[in-house]
Enzyme design. Sequence first.
Site, PDB file in Angstrom:
ATOM      1  CG  ASP A  76       1.201  39.133 -27.940  1.00 13.52           C
ATOM      2  OD1 ASP A  76       1.625  39.541 -26.868  1.00 13.52           O
ATOM      3  OD2 ASP A  76       1.732  38.229 -28.607  1.00 13.52           O
ATOM      4  CG  ASP A  79      -0.446  37.113 -32.863  1.00 17.38           C
ATOM      5  OD1 ASP A  79      -0.362  38.220 -32.283  1.00 17.38           O
ATOM      6  OD2 ASP A  79      -0.269  36.043 -32.266  1.00 17.38           O
ATOM      7  CE1 TYR A 227       3.552  35.898 -24.964  1.00 14.38           C
ATOM      8  CE2 TYR A 227       1.658  35.687 -26.401  1.00 14.38           C
ATOM      9  CZ  TYR A 227       2.908  36.209 -26.127  1.00 14.38           C
ATOM     10  OH  TYR A 227       3.516  37.044 -27.039  1.00 14.38           O
ATOM     11  CD  GLU A 463       5.529  37.695 -33.714  1.00  6.33           C
ATOM     12  OE1 GLU A 463       6.096  36.604 -33.485  1.00  6.33           O
ATOM     13  OE2 GLU A 463       4.285  37.830 -33.742  1.00  6.33           O
TER      14      GLU A 463
END
Length: 499
Positions: A76, A79, A227, A463
């Site tokens: 995703d 990670d 999420y 990120e």
Amino acid sequence: MGVKFMSLKLKVLVGMIMVMKVASHNYGDAFSKCILFFEGQRSGKLPPTQRMTWRAHSALRDGSDVGVDLVGGYYDAGDNIKFSFPMAFTTTMLAWSILEFGNLMGSDKQYALEALKWGTDYFLKATSVPGKVVAQVGDPSGDHNCWERPEDMDTPRTSYVVNTSNPGSEVSAEIAASLAASSMVFKSVDLRYSRRLLQRATQVYEFAQKYQGSYNSSVGEGVCPYYCDYDGYMDELIWGAAWLYKATGSYKYWNYVVQNNQHLDNYEFGWDSKHAGINVLVSGLVLSTPKADPFVSYADKFVCSVLPESPTKTVTYSPGGLQFKPGGSNTQHVTAASFLLLVYSSYLQMAKNRVVQCGNNAATPPSRLVDVAKSQVDYILGSNPIKMSYMVGYGINFPRKIHHRGSSMPSIYSHPKHITCHGGTLFFESKYHNYNMLTGAIVGGPDDNDQYIDDRTNPPQSEPTTYINAPFVGVLAYFKRYTSLESLTFDSNYTQYHM
Ligand SMILES: *[C@@H]1O[C@H](CO)[C@@H](O)[C@H](O)[C@H]1NC(C)=O
Ligand SMILES: *[C@@H]1O[C@H](CO)[C@@H](O)[C@H](O)[C@H]1NC(C)=O
Ligand SMILES: *[C@@H]1O[C@H](CO)[C@@H](O)[C@H](O)[C@H]1NC(C)=O
């Protein structure tokens, strides 16, 4: 003589600076990199054509805990978890990018199709058992507790599955949307594959509709708080229906969209909320027909919620001109909104240059939507107060310490020895640049005062995620045609270190 020579040199210099100032970006270069990024996020068995060569095979036993082959798909973000909900949104946006702007992609279209297929191949696996949909692979607390290369992973690769008694309508309907949209892309490329995608889309959509519920509570510790479906699943059910209508022409789906349009009076668009996207998508089908209402007025409202001069805008702008919404990873909103502005602008142009009315402002022509999108693209690519490109590997000054496990550690090709869960902490905390360039990755971006801290331990800014990049694939394809010769003076100047 010397003086004359000097002044000539000075003139040339001034000329150069002028060019630099007016020069636009090398959108073609940014576009290629934007797609290349997806190769860095690949999970599973990598093909010999892999261009992001510091990556290797990983997670080759995914799905073995539930007896299903779940090898493949995308990690995703920074990670190593495969979250189906944002991954499906990413896939839908790659498909929509190709549907709208594929004819502008040139020789890179092939790579865009490969990036899309990497997603759809996985979703065919994740939905291969009727009545079940894989919502996630990878135990989030195990994964987040470690700083490990995907190639070294030894954390639990738990599969989280929704089913008829523990359903997940948002994740299932978004997967259906992605498969339906992708079936349209592959129609002219591989008809058999396209039919397979569409058949699966209808099956998964039926599951989402028939067994309604949120995956929040169906997969325990899996998705929340990472999420969670904050926004409910009605929007995904409508979004899935809209894409299935577009792909099949069946009125069954159209009627569902119309009967539920009261849920669409909302301007949000991202992995959780599909509202503005539905309104723009449907507007493309009904603009200048008697069926325009309320989709077109809602799409107009979306436009008025983002234009800087609009009296009804709901976003803010940084002093340097970047759109802002509260929460981290701000560029996700910027890329998604820019995509919708460009798509809607092209629909408006086709409808005889229809204008948008925001409050008592002068009418907004479609070209204004393009200008606003371009301002956001240029900002992300480096036209901002600190002259930072937020796309890794584009331009001269870009983030070097992104929050990304694989990128921050040496490649297994240069350091084959296993690096353990906590062995990676050294790299996480390191003051040095990342080892591997995740070319094309767009990070969360600066704060609302245009400041950016290039620091791995600051994930809201540093990120990258797949759903930041996916809409930008379409956006950059659109602007690629404006790549001019002058812009080459502002070309990227980097070496592919560690590659
Ligand atoms: C659905 O999944 C839950 C949790 O894994 C399980 O307890 C339940 O038996 C499953 N239901 C069906 C119908 O397979
Ligand atoms: C999912 O969980 C989040 C966080 O607890 C909550 O805010 C949201 O309302 C839930 N969504 C649904 C559809 O139940
Ligand atoms: C561009 O790269 C070259 C070669 O690495 C380097 O010498 C030069 O200083 C760079 N230019 C800028 C403006 O960074």
